[in-house]
Design an enzyme around this catalytic site. Structure first.
Site, PDB file in Angstrom:
ATOM      1  N   ARG A  53       0.782  -1.224   0.164  1.00 25.41           N
ATOM      2  CA  ARG A  53       0.163   0.059   0.005  1.00 25.41           C
ATOM      3  C   ARG A  53       0.909   1.184  -0.082  1.00 25.41           C
ATOM      4  O   ARG A  53       0.468   2.352  -0.430  1.00 25.41           O
ATOM      5  CB  ARG A  53      -0.908   0.104   1.297  1.00 25.41           C
ATOM      6  CG  ARG A  53      -1.828   1.163   1.292  1.00 25.41           C
ATOM      7  CD  ARG A  53      -3.149   0.863   2.256  1.00 25.41           C
ATOM      8  NE  ARG A  53      -2.889   0.135   3.336  1.00 25.41           N
ATOM      9  CZ  ARG A  53      -2.470   0.605   4.485  1.00 25.41           C
ATOM     10  NH1 ARG A  53      -2.179   1.773   4.631  1.00 25.41           N
ATOM     11  NH2 ARG A  53      -2.307   0.055   5.568  1.00 25.41           N
ATOM     12  N   TYR A 106     -14.043  17.184 -15.364  1.00 28.82           N
ATOM     13  CA  TYR A 106     -14.327  15.650 -15.449  1.00 28.82           C
ATOM     14  C   TYR A 106     -15.498  15.567 -14.473  1.00 28.82           C
ATOM     15  O   TYR A 106     -15.492  15.929 -13.326  1.00 28.82           O
ATOM     16  CB  TYR A 106     -13.159  14.826 -15.338  1.00 28.82           C
ATOM     17  CG  TYR A 106     -13.304  13.514 -15.276  1.00 28.82           C
ATOM     18  CD1 TYR A 106     -13.694  12.816 -16.458  1.00 28.82           C
ATOM     19  CD2 TYR A 106     -13.533  12.669 -14.052  1.00 28.82           C
ATOM     20  CE1 TYR A 106     -13.753  11.348 -16.605  1.00 28.82           C
ATOM     21  CE2 TYR A 106     -13.735  11.307 -14.100  1.00 28.82           C
ATOM     22  CZ  TYR A 106     -13.889  10.777 -15.410  1.00 28.82           C
ATOM     23  OH  TYR A 106     -14.121   9.229 -15.472  1.00 28.82           O
ATOM     24  N   ASP A 178      -5.094  19.231 -13.947  1.00 28.73           N
ATOM     25  CA  ASP A 178      -5.401  18.113 -14.681  1.00 28.73           C
ATOM     26  C   ASP A 178      -5.032  18.118 -16.184  1.00 28.73           C
ATOM     27  O   ASP A 178      -5.759  18.662 -17.033  1.00 28.73           O
ATOM     28  CB  ASP A 178      -6.976  17.474 -14.319  1.00 28.73           C
ATOM     29  CG  ASP A 178      -7.575  16.147 -15.109  1.00 28.73           C
ATOM     30  OD1 ASP A 178      -6.739  15.824 -15.845  1.00 28.73           O
ATOM     31  OD2 ASP A 178      -8.180  15.663 -14.656  1.00 28.73           O
ATOM     32  N   LYS A 203      -5.559   6.879 -19.428  1.00 31.10           N
ATOM     33  CA  LYS A 203      -5.942   7.287 -20.689  1.00 31.10           C
ATOM     34  C   LYS A 203      -4.502   7.596 -21.634  1.00 31.10           C
ATOM     35  O   LYS A 203      -4.188   6.210 -21.883  1.00 31.10           O
ATOM     36  CB  LYS A 203      -6.380   8.768 -20.568  1.00 31.10           C
ATOM     37  CG  LYS A 203      -7.512   8.951 -19.578  1.00 31.10           C
ATOM     38  CD  LYS A 203      -8.954   8.014 -19.855  1.00 31.10           C
ATOM     39  CE  LYS A 203      -9.743   8.013 -18.976  1.00 31.10           C
ATOM     40  NZ  LYS A 203     -10.347   9.178 -18.106  1.00 31.10           N
TER      41      LYS A 203
HETATM   42  C1  LIG Z   1     -10.724   9.653 -16.975  1.00 29.60           C
HETATM   43  C2  LIG Z   1     -10.411  11.241 -16.381  1.00 29.60           C
HETATM   44  C3  LIG Z   1     -10.332  11.352 -14.935  1.00 29.60           C
HETATM   45  C4  LIG Z   1     -10.576  10.125 -14.122  1.00 29.60           C
HETATM   46  O1  LIG Z   1      -9.617   9.136 -14.233  1.00 29.60           O
HETATM   47  P1  LIG Z   1      -9.977   7.515 -13.722  1.00 29.60           P
HETATM   48  O2  LIG Z   1      -8.887   6.894 -14.186  1.00 29.60           O
HETATM   49  O3  LIG Z   1     -11.306   6.975 -14.645  1.00 29.60           O
HETATM   50  O4  LIG Z   1     -10.201   7.647 -12.191  1.00 29.60           O
HETATM   51  C5  LIG Z   1      -9.935  12.494 -14.478  1.00 29.60           C
HETATM   52  N1  LIG Z   1      -9.866  13.650 -15.461  1.00 29.60           N
HETATM   53  C6  LIG Z   1      -9.924  13.361 -16.535  1.00 29.60           C
HETATM   54  C7  LIG Z   1      -9.691  14.419 -17.470  1.00 29.60           C
HETATM   55  C8  LIG Z   1     -10.211  12.122 -17.423  1.00 29.60           C
HETATM   56  O5  LIG Z   1     -10.510  12.040 -18.605  1.00 29.60           O
END
Ligand SMILES: *Cc1c(COP(=O)(O)O)cnc(C)c1O
Length: 386
Positions: A53, A106, A178, A203
């Site tokens: 963890r 998001y 982000d 992503k």
């Molecule tokens: C998909 C996404 C998230 C969340 O990510 P997860 O890996 O699904 O938890 C946050 N911000 C953006 C811009 C995203 O495309």
């Protein structure tokens, strides 16, 4: 080092094994040779061989690489992008604090800010992200954190990172970006003065739609503070996802270069299609934030949205007819994905909120993959045909 070389060699020398591919450690715990060594392991900050963890050696390689890619001192991996965002936000706010964020984030981030934070007594102001003066006007004496996300989902609005960072620095407020849509290949928020950068590594960083992970990058002390809260909150990553993420990262520059080119070409083609009333892509000169995007980004990324002029049902029909592009959420994988935006959001937003978020009934969001550009153009042409 060029970023192209960095993704191949940026984690070299961390482990003394000689395998070319990194070793994988599918273990929850590690044996100490004696109690003194155990005490060292237990009390070290972020020991990579203590308890999983807290981290593990494969994870440390990915974190080292990602920190360097984002021009940061340190990084910490999480179980998901939302794990990274939620843990980072919670590690920074206390009851009575105020957060400034964009009106468009998001969906998971929006829920964290609007549904969860109020339960812990944290105030929020959401602003038009395309207006730096709106960020300035929202600041209060108790503002602790400014959250930005650029380009935004699903209308690809661009935030002026340098302007927001300047404003926050002068007041001692932490900034968190982000950077999932842009990737460090197209934009590095820390180069513009942003403190902390998060990604959904699910992503582009992973790149193959086969893992879920998130990462936070920043100065070592700031990252360690979030990590310390994070081991309590428990959104920890795991060895296998770290291994897959490291493999995906080796080809990140190649993949991003290709989607930048394909997405721009597809955006241009869609913009001249008679059934399409509007295309949202910061790489198009017609996009309201194109000038800022051109200054702030090296490429414009792999996500575009477009409006089917005939509206809701026609947009659903278009998505249904696509043969190469799958009807699925997410982005950043090798395959092209498309969603009818209103269908995604109508579960959590009212029709008025959907309209206020700028999501037209005919809006289709496309996450462009690595297929041939002519095949993709043909797929969208046949899906949009009368
Ligand atoms: C998909 C996404 C998230 C969340 O990510 P997860 O890996 O699904 O938890 C946050 N911000 C953006 C811009 C995203 O495309």
């Amino acid at each position: 080092m060029d970023l192209e070389s960095l993704v191949i060699h940026g984690d070299a020398g961390l482990e003394d094994d000689t395998s070319v591919s990194p070793a994988l450690y599918p273990t929850s715990t590690y044996r100490a040779r004696n109690p003194a060594e155990f005490a060292d392991m237990a009390n070290a900050a972020r020991h990579p061989r203590y308890y999983s963890r807290y981290g593990n050696p494969t994870q440390r390689r990915v974190e080292t690489l990602l920190a360097r890619l984002e021009n940061a001192e340190a990084a910490v991996l999480f179980a998901s992008g939302m794990g990274a965002i939620s843990t980072t936000v919670l590690a920074h706010v206390s009851q009575g604090d105020h957060v400034v964020a964009q009106s468009s984030h998001y969906m998971g981030t929006t829920k964290l800010l609007t549904a969860l934070l109020p339960r812990w007594g944290v105030e929020l102001t959401r602003v038009d992200q395309t207006d730096p003066a709106a960020f300035a006007a929202a600041i209060r004496p108790n503002t602790r954190l400014i959250l930005v996300e650029t380009p935004s989902n699903p209308t690809l609005e661009v935030t002026d990172l340098a302007a927001v960072a300047r404003l926050a620095k002068a007041l001692g407020i932490t900034t968190l970006a982000d950077n999932t849509f842009a990737t460090p290949l197209n934009c590095r928020p820390r180069d513009f003065g942003i403190d902390l950068v998060v990604h959904s590594a699910t992503k582009y960083l992973g790149g193959h739609s086969d893992l879920v992970a998130g990462v936070l990058c920043g100065d070592a002390a700031a990252v360690e503070k979030v990590w310390a809260d994070g081991i309590v909150l428990g959104a920890c990553s795991n060895a296998w996802d770290a291994f897959l993420l490291l493999r995906g990262l080796r080809t990140l520059p190649l993949r991003v270069e290709r989607v930048n080119a394909t997405t721009l070409a597809l955006a241009q083609t869609l913009a001249s299609h008679p059934a399409v009333s509007k295309v949202y892509y910061p790489g198009l000169a017609s996009h309201p934030d194109h000038g800022l995007a051109a200054r702030q980004m090296k490429g414009f990324g792999g996500v575009l949205s477009f409006e089917v002029a005939a509206g809701y049902a026609a947009a659903q029909r278009c998505v249904q007819r696509l043969k190469l592009a799958a009807n699925a959420v997410s982005l950043g994988g090798v395959e092209t994905l498309a969603v009818h935006a209103a269908s995604v959001w109508e579960g959590s937003l009212t029709p008025e909120q959907i309209a206020a978020a700028g999501i037209a009934p005919g809006l289709v969001r496309v996450a462009v993959g690595l297929e041939g550009v002519e095949d993709l153009k043909a797929d969208f042409a046949q899906a949009l045909a009368e």
